[in-house]
Write an enzyme that holds these catalytic residues in place. Structure first.
Site, PDB file in Angstrom:
ATOM      1  N   GLU B  68      75.618 -31.159 -20.299  1.00 29.43           N
ATOM      2  CA  GLU B  68      77.054 -30.934 -20.490  1.00 29.43           C
ATOM      3  C   GLU B  68      77.349 -30.687 -21.979  1.00 29.43           C
ATOM      4  OE1 GLU B  68      79.719 -34.420 -20.026  1.00 29.43           O
ATOM      5  OE2 GLU B  68      80.527 -33.447 -21.805  1.00 29.43           O
ATOM      6  N   HIS B  69      76.779 -31.524 -22.846  1.00 34.72           N
ATOM      7  CA  HIS B  69      77.013 -31.333 -24.285  1.00 34.72           C
ATOM      8  C   HIS B  69      76.450 -29.998 -24.776  1.00 34.72           C
ATOM      9  CE1 HIS B  69      78.264 -35.267 -26.273  1.00 34.72           C
ATOM     10  NE2 HIS B  69      78.390 -35.492 -24.986  1.00 34.72           N
TER      11      HIS B  69
END
Lengths: 427, 424
Positions: B68-69
């Site tokens: 996600e990051h």
């Protein structure tokens, strides 16, 4: 969205926004008083005590059952700090009648219940029920103690307490434990009566009904609101400069594995005639926006933290920065936070940065009219400042803020205090 | 594309599935300038072991969240966060144990922002340097969780409830587990879980649903992909692994979370019915208008922070109750005592009707809150229900169903208690 403003009684005003777009409406009732160390805790407990029961719905259970019957309408106490003004009251959310079976008249009921909370508390011999007051005093003490559990909030709280030690701004919206201990039902009843008669009040409504109609309903429900000599001295003292020539450093230990760094600034000269749109853009550029100096450098480039954010309280002219960092990264993080402000002072703002932050700030303001509660916060703060710009007007202003203006604001900003919530010494 | 009209709610929803398998749900919000898009994959922290081409693959703890990051990074030194926010949009993302969702809020240029959102989520670009750089940032995020009492109490509870299902662990991993994550692992998991067939796009805005579908069709791969099989281990029993766990932290008062593990129904509507029945029953049992809440509030055993929730995630369904309390065990005992009373006397129909009305108003309120609304629709898409089912079921559920749920589930042998208490 139709804007309407009317003074219902002397120094009791309504701001109403009529719109059909929401499923739920919003009503708030806020009494405004000066934030003061001596009275903050006692005044803060008041909405909670009032919410315990009214003459017709004498306890919390009866009150909650009534709200459940109104399709889960919510009327909650709301205590807040608006610069050095303490706002006390209630905020309500309730379904619009047109989405409910049988047109139940929820708004009328919510207005009546809100008025009852203020005017017809459940009393005995003219005094608040001592059991209610004792119980809410205890809950207030627990709430004050629990502030430590939110590490970010606690670091910012302790920063402000130290930085503004000689200003009322140091006091939290809920006061302090020492003053809360002394809350007593006889004095509270007396102070409630004085407060109610002598304080300005602000009502806010957003929903499908026309402003004048809401004004009529409120006037009728609040007919018995006492009005005496009104305290017109309400306001916030803005201090332009840091307290000392060099920033002051404070710290505290807690058994934690992450450090919580908070830095406090005085906004300085720009507060002589505050240009809110420009100050919002400045805050976005420095540390609020995802394209901000702090986010891109302290987090993305240097990987020093996950959370880093700046925020401004324009009522007081204060800016704070928070970062959650490794316990041993205090100095590099602080240096970088201050360095990024220096860069703005030196005019290091690219054309892309300027466009991005103006867009970001304007978009945030333009989305305010799509959220009832955001509108409520926006207009209450405007009212306290004696302004009536709409979010869209302010968005337009934000779009035209110049680089020079941002540099000028940054040059006036002074670092006043640093607070570090650090781990406990291992020894 | 199907148009669903809910005149009683004033809602119009467009629902479609692209040839590549992507489900698109658009809520047409007339008169709103704010627009919201959420692009979510059914891939969360719990999906650590899965089958691909007949082979079982194990991945480190924390990959979904790490991904996600890193997905915001784009080739040529671009970053989607910076690009979107430069146009005034507000992008963000979250990872839970059951899903990863990327979203953007904006007031202008919606179609352009939607295009950017879909583009960056479907463009993996990782280098050893960029992956290594993120360790410091995510490390601080993990530490933030470890120092937050509510977060600790929650995951201690999940570990007490679940014997082996990975929802018992937090989604972010540990400083050690994330150190094992490499660009190769991220590319691999992106390939497996970020195919449109495993995703949903939810838009809440005043925009044209046909154009939204057209943009998604242009940007995303055109062929459907295989939806991976995940391994969450053997089915859990209905009983907690441990009945009571406790941890000391820097807190002012004990924080108590109680939980119950439910066996989720396979069918979407049946699952939603289970969830709503539990929510209504808990509101009846210990909501603000219940006798029990009033009694515990007066005794100083709970406060306004006390709340309940029923959470569906990665094939689990969990009941949560909790807040600060000076005597968590007393609250727990009072709960099960009260359920004993309900077992003997039944549910009061009038009070239950009030809870139902309150539930209706709360559900209605959610339709104004774009983020919360989109989260609900994404979860519903993965679980197999829609907003119409929610309001229908809220009318149908009977007091008897609520009573059955309480008597069966809210019992001493089913409940687990997690306490974070002050250090001595």
């Amino acid at each position: 969205m139709e804007y309407y403003r009317e003074e219902l009684f002397p120094f009791v005003s309504l701001t109403a926004l009529q719109t059909d777009k929401f499923k739920s409406g919003c009503l708030s009732a806020t009494l405004l008083t000066q934030l003061d160390r001596e009275t903050a805790a006692e005044y803060a407990v008041l909405p909670y005590v009032l919410r315990r029961g009214t003459t017709s719905l004498p306890d919390m259970r009866a009150f909650s059952a009534r709200l459940d019957g109104l399709y889960g309408a919510v009327i909650e106490p709301r205590v807040r700090k608006l610069g050095e003004i303490q706002g006390l009251g209630f905020i309500s959310r309730f379904s619009e009648d047109r989405y409910l079976p049988g047109n139940p008249g929820v708004l009328e009921e919510v207005i009546r219940l809100t008025a009852d909370l203020w005017l017809s508390p459940n009393t005995r011999g003219g005094l608040f029920q001592s059991a209610y007051v004792d119980s809410e005093r205890q809950k207030l003490l627990e709430r004050l103690a629990a502030m430590r559990n939110d590490r970010q909030g606690w670091a910012l709280r302790r920063l402000v307490e130290n930085m503004c030690a000689f200003e009322p701004y140091a006091v939290s919206a809920y006061g302090s434990e020492e003053e809360a201990e002394a809350i007593h039902y006889v004095k509270l009843t007396k102070d409630y009566r004085t407060l109610l008669a002598s304080s300005p009040m602000e009502f806010f409504y957003c929903g499908s009904q026309p402003g004048p109609r809401v004004a009529d309903m409120l006037r009728e429900a609040l007919m018995l609101l006492p009005r005496g000599e009104i305290d017109l001295e309400l306001g916030t003292d803005v201090r332009l400069n840091a307290v000392e020539a060099q920033p002051r450093f404070f710290s505290e230990e807690m058994n934690l594995t992450q450090g919580n760094l908070a830095v406090g600034f005085r906004l300085g000269e720009c507060m002589e005639d505050p240009d809110e749109a420009a100050i919002r853009v400045f805050n976005g550029l420095y540390g609020e926006d995802l394209n901000s100096k702090l986010f891109l450098n302290v987090r993305e480039k240097q990987s020093l933290c996950y959370d880093v954010i700046s925020s401004v309280d324009i009522l007081k002219g204060i800016m704070t920065v928070y970062a959650g960092i490794d316990l041993d990264k205090y100095q590099p993080a602080l240096d970088e936070i201050l360095h990024q402000l220096d860069l703005i002072r030196e005019g290091e703002i690219t054309e892309e940065e300027l466009t991005a932050v103006r867009n970001f700030t304007a978009a945030k303001l333009r989305s305010v009219p799509d959220d009832c509660l955001a509108l409520e916060r926006f207009y209450l703060r405007q009212t306290v400042q004696g302004l009536d710009a709409s979010p869209l007007e302010m968005a337009a202003l934000a779009e035209s803020v110049t680089r020079d203006r941002l540099v000028e604001i940054a040059r006036g900003v002074e670092t006043d205090a640093v607070f570090f919530l650090k781990g406990e010494d291992e020894e | 594309m199907t148009r669903l009209d809910y005149p009683a709610l004033g809602e119009v929803i467009f629902d479609s599935v692209l040839p590549n398998g992507l489900r698109i749900i658009t809520v047409r919000k007339k008169g709103f300038r704010k627009a919201f898009a959420m692009y979510a994959t059914r891939y969360g922290g719990a999906d650590r072991r899965f089958q691909l081409d007949g082979e079982w693959i194990d991945t480190p703890w924390g990959v979904a969240h790490y991904l996600e990051h890193k997905l915001f990074d784009m080739p040529e030194d671009n970053n989607a966060l910076a690009d979107l926010s430069a146009r005034g949009a507000d992008p963000n993302a979250f990872t839970s144990n059951g899903m990863t969702a990327y979203h953007v809020t904006c007031t202008d240029d919606f179609y352009e922002n939607l295009r950017s959102l879909l583009t960056f989520v479907s463009t993996p670009y990782f280098t050893p340097e960029s992956v290594a750089k993120e360790q410091g940032i995510i490390g601080q995020e993990i530490l933030m969780g470890e120092n937050a009492p509510g977060y600790v109490a929650y995951f201690e509870l999940m570990k007490a409830l679940y014997a082996h299902h990975p929802v018992r662990d937090n989604e972010a991993g540990t400083l050690e587990s994330i150190a094992q994550i490499t660009p190769e692992i991220l590319y691999h998991c992106h390939k497996v879980f970020y195919h449109p067939s495993n995703m949903v796009l939810v838009c809440v805005c005043d925009a044209d649903p046909e154009q939204i579908a057209a943009i998604a069709g242009e940007v995303l791969p055109s062929e459907p992909g295989a939806v991976p099989v995940r391994d969450y281990g053997e089915p859990e029993t209905p009983f907690p692994l441990e009945r009571r766990v406790e941890k000391a932290m820097a807190v002012s008062a004990p924080l108590a979370y109680m939980g119950i593990k439910l066996t989720p129904a396979k069918d979407g509507k049946a699952l939603l019915r289970q969830q709503l029945t539990a929510e209504l029953a808990l509101d009846y049992l210990i909501g603000p208008s219940s006798a029990l809440y009033a009694e515990l509030y007066d005794k100083g055993l709970l406060g306004r922070d006390f709340g309940t929730d029923v959470d569906s995630s990665a094939g689990t369904l969990t009941v949560l109750l909790g807040g600060e309390s000076k005597d968590p065990d007393a609250v727990m005992a009072a709960l099960t005592d009260r359920v004993g009373l309900i077992a003997r006397r039944g549910i009061d129909p009038a009070s239950f009707e009030r809870c139902r009305r309150a539930g209706y108003g709360r559900a209605l309120d959610r339709l104004d809150r774009f983020y919360s609304y989109a989260c609900m629709l994404s979860q519903g898409a993965f679980d197999g229900w829609g907003v119409g089912d929610l309001f229908e079921l809220l009318k149908e559920i009977t007091p008897e169903e609520a009573a059955d749920f309480l008597c069966e589930a809210v019992t001493p042998d089913r409940l687990a208690l997690s306490v974070v208490r002050p250090e001595r």
